[in-house]
Design a protein around this motif. Structure first.
Motif, PDB file in Angstrom:
ATOM      1  N   VAL A  41       6.103  41.874 108.785  1.00  0.00           N
ATOM      2  CA  VAL A  41       5.546  43.112 108.513  1.00  0.00           C
ATOM      3  C   VAL A  41       6.558  44.112 108.963  1.00  0.00           C
ATOM      4  O   VAL A  41       6.770  45.103 108.157  1.00  0.00           O
ATOM      5  CB  VAL A  41       4.261  43.363 109.104  1.00  0.00           C
ATOM      6  CG1 VAL A  41       3.612  44.792 109.123  1.00  0.00           C
ATOM      7  CG2 VAL A  41       3.179  42.300 108.518  1.00  0.00           C
ATOM      8  N   GLU A  42       7.066  43.972 110.010  1.00  0.00           N
ATOM      9  CA  GLU A  42       8.085  45.241 110.699  1.00  0.00           C
ATOM     10  C   GLU A  42       9.383  45.337 109.671  1.00  0.00           C
ATOM     11  O   GLU A  42       9.917  46.220 109.973  1.00  0.00           O
ATOM     12  CB  GLU A  42       8.186  44.964 112.036  1.00  0.00           C
ATOM     13  CG  GLU A  42       6.878  45.482 112.863  1.00  0.00           C
ATOM     14  CD  GLU A  42       7.383  45.298 114.580  1.00  0.00           C
ATOM     15  OE1 GLU A  42       8.385  44.888 114.651  1.00  0.00           O
ATOM     16  OE2 GLU A  42       6.531  45.862 115.195  1.00  0.00           O
ATOM     17  N   ALA A  43       9.467  44.132 109.127  1.00  0.00           N
ATOM     18  CA  ALA A  43      10.923  44.168 108.593  1.00  0.00           C
ATOM     19  C   ALA A  43      10.845  44.423 107.114  1.00  0.00           C
ATOM     20  O   ALA A  43      11.985  44.586 106.448  1.00  0.00           O
ATOM     21  CB  ALA A  43      11.628  42.703 108.562  1.00  0.00           C
ATOM     22  N   ARG A  44       9.833  44.596 106.211  1.00  0.00           N
ATOM     23  CA  ARG A  44       9.624  44.944 104.871  1.00  0.00           C
ATOM     24  C   ARG A  44      10.221  46.084 104.790  1.00  0.00           C
ATOM     25  O   ARG A  44      10.159  47.252 105.289  1.00  0.00           O
ATOM     26  CB  ARG A  44       8.024  44.847 104.477  1.00  0.00           C
ATOM     27  CG  ARG A  44       7.654  43.619 104.486  1.00  0.00           C
ATOM     28  CD  ARG A  44       5.889  43.486 103.862  1.00  0.00           C
ATOM     29  NE  ARG A  44       5.056  44.280 104.807  1.00  0.00           N
ATOM     30  CZ  ARG A  44       3.913  44.063 104.739  1.00  0.00           C
ATOM     31  NH1 ARG A  44       3.262  42.932 103.870  1.00  0.00           N
ATOM     32  NH2 ARG A  44       3.098  44.831 105.589  1.00  0.00           N
ATOM     33  N   ILE A  45      11.086  46.131 103.701  1.00  0.00           N
ATOM     34  CA  ILE A  45      11.883  47.446 103.369  1.00  0.00           C
ATOM     35  C   ILE A  45      11.054  47.866 101.996  1.00  0.00           C
ATOM     36  O   ILE A  45      10.720  47.437 100.879  1.00  0.00           O
ATOM     37  CB  ILE A  45      13.376  47.144 102.776  1.00  0.00           C
ATOM     38  CG1 ILE A  45      14.210  46.331 103.861  1.00  0.00           C
ATOM     39  CG2 ILE A  45      13.934  48.440 102.259  1.00  0.00           C
ATOM     40  CD1 ILE A  45      14.260  47.252 105.145  1.00  0.00           C
ATOM     41  N   ARG A  46      10.690  49.329 102.497  1.00  0.00           N
ATOM     42  CA  ARG A  46       9.759  49.967 101.469  1.00  0.00           C
ATOM     43  C   ARG A  46      10.192  51.485 101.213  1.00  0.00           C
ATOM     44  O   ARG A  46      11.449  51.735 101.591  1.00  0.00           O
ATOM     45  CB  ARG A  46       8.278  49.997 101.856  1.00  0.00           C
ATOM     46  CG  ARG A  46       7.679  48.534 101.680  1.00  0.00           C
ATOM     47  CD  ARG A  46       7.632  47.940 100.347  1.00  0.00           C
ATOM     48  NE  ARG A  46       6.770  46.797 100.324  1.00  0.00           N
ATOM     49  CZ  ARG A  46       7.322  45.513 100.240  1.00  0.00           C
ATOM     50  NH1 ARG A  46       8.663  45.259 100.611  1.00  0.00           N
ATOM     51  NH2 ARG A  46       6.616  44.377 100.207  1.00  0.00           N
ATOM     52  N   ALA A  47       9.419  52.169 100.888  1.00  0.00           N
ATOM     53  CA  ALA A  47       9.500  53.717 100.702  1.00  0.00           C
ATOM     54  C   ALA A  47      10.023  54.567 101.766  1.00  0.00           C
ATOM     55  O   ALA A  47       9.948  54.010 102.954  1.00  0.00           O
ATOM     56  CB  ALA A  47       8.436  54.267  99.787  1.00  0.00           C
ATOM     57  N   GLY A  48      10.356  55.758 101.502  1.00  0.00           N
ATOM     58  CA  GLY A  48      11.152  56.551 102.639  1.00  0.00           C
ATOM     59  C   GLY A  48      10.786  57.955 102.488  1.00  0.00           C
ATOM     60  O   GLY A  48      11.590  58.820 103.398  1.00  0.00           O
ATOM     61  N   VAL A  49      10.160  58.473 101.504  1.00  0.00           N
ATOM     62  CA  VAL A  49       9.699  59.945 101.424  1.00  0.00           C
ATOM     63  C   VAL A  49       8.496  60.199 101.662  1.00  0.00           C
ATOM     64  O   VAL A  49       7.606  59.793 100.931  1.00  0.00           O
ATOM     65  CB  VAL A  49      10.210  60.366  99.807  1.00  0.00           C
ATOM     66  CG1 VAL A  49      10.129  61.803  99.872  1.00  0.00           C
ATOM     67  CG2 VAL A  49      11.786  60.124  99.723  1.00  0.00           C
TER      68      VAL A  49
END
Length: 402
Positions: A41-49
């Motif tokens: 869960v902590e490593a999932r790369i997702r959105a950033g805005v």
């Protein structure tokens, strides 16, 4: 584990964790169940805005200290046509509102730390989760954890377990309506520990296809190029991807681009998806369990946050005053904002991407639309107010109803 809690939250992504944090602050007991491991869960790369409204909700939840210390406030966004760049002044056109660049991964980590610091009921690797008696007055949730079977009764279930989760699948087919559009391309993304090529995001429409220059920090960059869904990662070595980014983003961005090895590379398909209603009995859907937007408009995480804000307020009203007005209005209220965000993301995607069936006329329409936006402050204001996020209390509903 207790045999009863007030709210069971299925899914420990940002939506589920933020809802749990808000309910805890209001003295409402809840249990969060997540089938994946904490590390995953902590490593999932997702959105950033993050929209300003999302930042304000994280402030309210008491989990924004690191966000304000490390996040990057952006007062503008840039658009380009075949390398020719112009800027939209988000701050000036929206009465002082802006966005903050801060990765969803960081938001998730902040929320998990907050849960662990207060000893919250948060279970990772909870398997075989099933929801029972959702239409009755006393739902129950069963699951496996640590090799043992568990059953817990609750007042309400919050389905925050994403597009592939069990929550939406627990709603009968004759109740649920699904609206979907799958786009004929994806985004090939690269994450690299190099400085960004620009101080603000660049959304570029190029003859070769869409490109986006983004970032996660002053030293970590996130870039995307539009590719057909048939593309394979192995056909895109780092050097080819950097060359294509330099071409599509234009000479100014290319001259400031620092190349480096990818620390993450992936191809994400694009789709628009909405499930209605977002409530069934005592089950309430939030976030990706109910809707998906193309990432072009940076709305996915922000829509999940607005869902959570509506649902948290409704549950607080139920427990504090015995009123179900907010719960009864939740689905319609959330969906009104969802469809507005879907509209913006669909329009912005249509404006910036190359479609397989696009002919010369369609291309000229894109060029004319971008020229109009560049020349018209009123057109820029429409883009700006949608990009920074419509108010959480936005009350408009689509014409014609549903």
């Amino acid at each position: 584990m207790p045999r009863h809690t007030q709210v069971v939250i299925v899914g420990a992504g940002p939506a589920g964790l933020l809802l749990s944090q808000l309910l805890h602050a209001a003295g409402i007991d809840c249990l969060v169940l997540e089938r994946r491991s904490q590390a995953y869960v902590e490593a999932r790369i997702r959105a950033g805005v993050l929209e300003q409204g999302t930042v304000e909700l994280l402030d309210r939840a008491g989990v924004s200290e690191r966000l304000h210390r490390e996040g990057l406030p952006h007062h503008g966004v840039q658009m380009a046509l075949d390398g020719d760049v112009f800027r939209i002044d988000l701050h000036g056109l929206t009465g002082g509102r802006s966005v903050t660049v801060y990765g969803q991964t960081e938001v998730t980590q902040d929320l998990i730390r907050a849960h662990q610091s207060r000893g919250a009921a948060l279970l990772f690797e909870a398997e075989e989760v099933a929801l029972h008696d959702l239409a009755g007055g006393r739902p129950q949730v069963t699951y496996q954890h640590g090799g043992e079977s568990h059953r817990i009764a609750c007042d309400f279930v919050a389905g925050c377990d994403g597009y592939h989760g069990i929550s939406r699948a627990s709603i009968p087919d004759d109740v649920l309506r699904v609206f979907e559009r799958v786009y004929p391309f994806g985004w090939l993304g690269i994450l690299a520990d190099v400085p960004p090529c620009n101080e603000e995001l660049i959304y570029s429409n190029h003859l070769n296809g869409f490109a986006l220059a983004s970032m996660r920090s002053h030293t970590r960059s996130r870039y995307y190029v539009q590719v057909p869904l048939t593309e394979r990662l192995e056909d895109w070595p780092d050097e080819r991807l950097w060359d294509e980014l330099a071409l599509r983003l234009g000479p100014r961005a290319a001259s400031r681009m620092t190349r480096g090895p990818a620390i993450e590379k992936s191809i994400a398909p694009l789709r628009s998806f909405v499930a209605e209603p977002m409530r069934y009995g005592r089950l309430f859907l939030a976030g990706d369990a109910a809707h998906i937007v193309p990432p072009t408009g940076a709305k996915g995480l922000n829509l999940a946050a607005s869902d959570v804000g509506f649902l948290a307020d409704a549950l607080m009203e139920h427990y504090a005053r015995g009123s179900d007005v907010g719960l009864d209005a939740y689905s319609g209220r959330a969906l009104a904002r969802v469809w507005m965000a879907e509209r913006f993301s669909w329009w912005f995607t249509s404006l910036t991407h190359r479609f397989p069936e696009m002919d010369d006329f369609a291309r000229h329409m894109q060029v004319a639309e971008l020229a109009y936006i560049r020349a018209s402050e009123r057109a820029q204001m429409v883009v700006a107010e949608n990009y920074v996020g419509l108010p959480l209390a936005y009350a408009a509903t689509p014409l014609g109803g549903r």
